[in-house]
Motif scaffolding. Structure first.
Motif, PDB file in Angstrom:
ATOM      1  N   ALA A  47       0.813  -1.214   0.000  1.00 57.98           N
ATOM      2  CA  ALA A  47       0.000   0.000   0.000  1.00 57.98           C
ATOM      3  C   ALA A  47       0.847   1.264   0.000  1.00 57.98           C
ATOM      4  N   GLY A  48       2.144   1.125   0.243  1.00 59.22           N
ATOM      5  CA  GLY A  48       3.040   2.267   0.254  1.00 59.22           C
ATOM      6  C   GLY A  48       3.096   2.997   1.584  1.00 59.22           C
ATOM      7  N   THR A  49       2.535   2.405   2.653  1.00 64.27           N
ATOM      8  CA  THR A  49       2.587   3.073   3.960  1.00 64.27           C
ATOM      9  C   THR A  49       3.884   2.782   4.702  1.00 64.27           C
ATOM     10  N   VAL A  50       4.622   1.764   4.288  1.00 66.53           N
ATOM     11  CA  VAL A  50       5.992   1.529   4.750  1.00 66.53           C
ATOM     12  C   VAL A  50       6.832   1.358   3.491  1.00 66.53           C
ATOM     13  N   SER A  51       8.141   1.505   3.608  1.00 62.19           N
ATOM     14  CA  SER A  51       8.977   1.406   2.415  1.00 62.19           C
ATOM     15  C   SER A  51      10.283   0.691   2.718  1.00 62.19           C
ATOM     16  N   LEU A  52      10.899   0.241   1.659  1.00 57.08           N
ATOM     17  CA  LEU A  52      12.209  -0.387   1.741  1.00 57.08           C
ATOM     18  C   LEU A  52      13.276   0.677   1.596  1.00 57.08           C
ATOM     19  N   SER A  53      14.477   0.330   2.007  1.00 62.76           N
ATOM     20  CA  SER A  53      15.580   1.256   1.799  1.00 62.76           C
ATOM     21  C   SER A  53      15.834   1.386   0.301  1.00 62.76           C
ATOM     22  N   GLU A  54      16.453   2.477  -0.088  1.00 63.33           N
ATOM     23  CA  GLU A  54      16.740   2.699  -1.502  1.00 63.33           C
ATOM     24  C   GLU A  54      17.721   1.683  -2.050  1.00 63.33           C
ATOM     25  N   LEU A  55      18.435   0.990  -1.162  1.00 61.90           N
ATOM     26  CA  LEU A  55      19.393  -0.017  -1.608  1.00 61.90           C
ATOM     27  C   LEU A  55      18.713  -1.188  -2.298  1.00 61.90           C
ATOM     28  N   ALA A  56      17.397  -1.329  -2.096  1.00 59.49           N
ATOM     29  CA  ALA A  56      16.670  -2.447  -2.688  1.00 59.49           C
ATOM     30  C   ALA A  56      16.247  -2.175  -4.126  1.00 59.49           C
ATOM     31  N   ASP A  57      16.530  -0.983  -4.626  1.00 62.58           N
ATOM     32  CA  ASP A  57      16.133  -0.596  -5.974  1.00 62.58           C
ATOM     33  C   ASP A  57      16.751  -1.532  -7.004  1.00 62.58           C
ATOM     34  N   ALA A  58      15.920  -2.083  -7.850  1.00 62.17           N
ATOM     35  CA  ALA A  58      16.398  -3.025  -8.864  1.00 62.17           C
ATOM     36  C   ALA A  58      16.581  -2.364 -10.226  1.00 62.17           C
ATOM     37  N   THR A  59      16.598  -1.051 -10.256  1.00 60.02           N
ATOM     38  CA  THR A  59      16.665  -0.367 -11.546  1.00 60.02           C
ATOM     39  C   THR A  59      18.073   0.086 -11.913  1.00 60.02           C
ATOM     40  N   GLY A  60      19.074  -0.490 -11.305  1.00 59.26           N
ATOM     41  CA  GLY A  60      20.454  -0.099 -11.577  1.00 59.26           C
ATOM     42  C   GLY A  60      20.815  -0.270 -13.045  1.00 59.26           C
TER      43      GLY A  60
END
Length: 144
Positions: free
Chosen positions: A102-115
């Motif tokens: 739902a977007g009310t909690v989030s992951l750290s930016e390190l989890a971004d898979a768009t590298g």
């Protein structure tokens, strides 16, 4: 699909190692992979998959909690009858995944898979050598 936790994580964070003794590593990994698939079903709403390794600690923990709950049932243990703590941890993990979707909690930016290969400071071509452009000095190449 990624497997977000290992059998070592499972023995460290999920279940006592003694509870896993008679469960082959292949079976443990199968449960971890299935839990990772469930996690992905929640992540798809907000994140590009697969997540980039190393995986965030919260994803590893949720994977282990989901797997541990399913594994103790696989072994024939009824958590509702003997220890509701397993069920509570499972429900907490699912609730967190729902909040993540739902977007009310989030992951750290390190989890971004768009590298991509284009991340980082811009590179300037000068005299046949790649040089990193210096911070605060736009347009001026600094070489070493």
């Amino acid at each position: 699909m990624a497997q977000y936790a290992t059998s070592t994580d499972l023995a460290t964070l999920g279940l006592p190692a003694a509870a896993l003794v008679n469960i082959p590593a292949g079976t443990q990994n199968e449960f971890l992979t299935k839990a990772s698939g469930l996690i992905d079903s929640y992540l798809r709403a907000q994140h590009k998959l697969p997540l980039a390794a190393p995986y965030p600690d919260e994803i590893i923990r949720v994977c282990v909690v989901l797997s541990a709950y399913d594994l103790i049932q696989y072994r024939g243990y009824n958590p509702d009858e003997y220890d509701a703590n397993f069920r509570l941890r499972y429900e907490d993990a699912v609730r967190w995944l729902e909040q993540l979707a739902a977007g009310t909690v989030s992951l750290s930016e390190l989890a971004d898979a768009t590298g991509s290969i284009h991340e980082g400071r811009p590179r300037v071509q000068t005299g046949g050598a790649n040089v990193v452009q210096g911070p605060g000095k736009p347009g001026k190449a600094r070489g070493w």
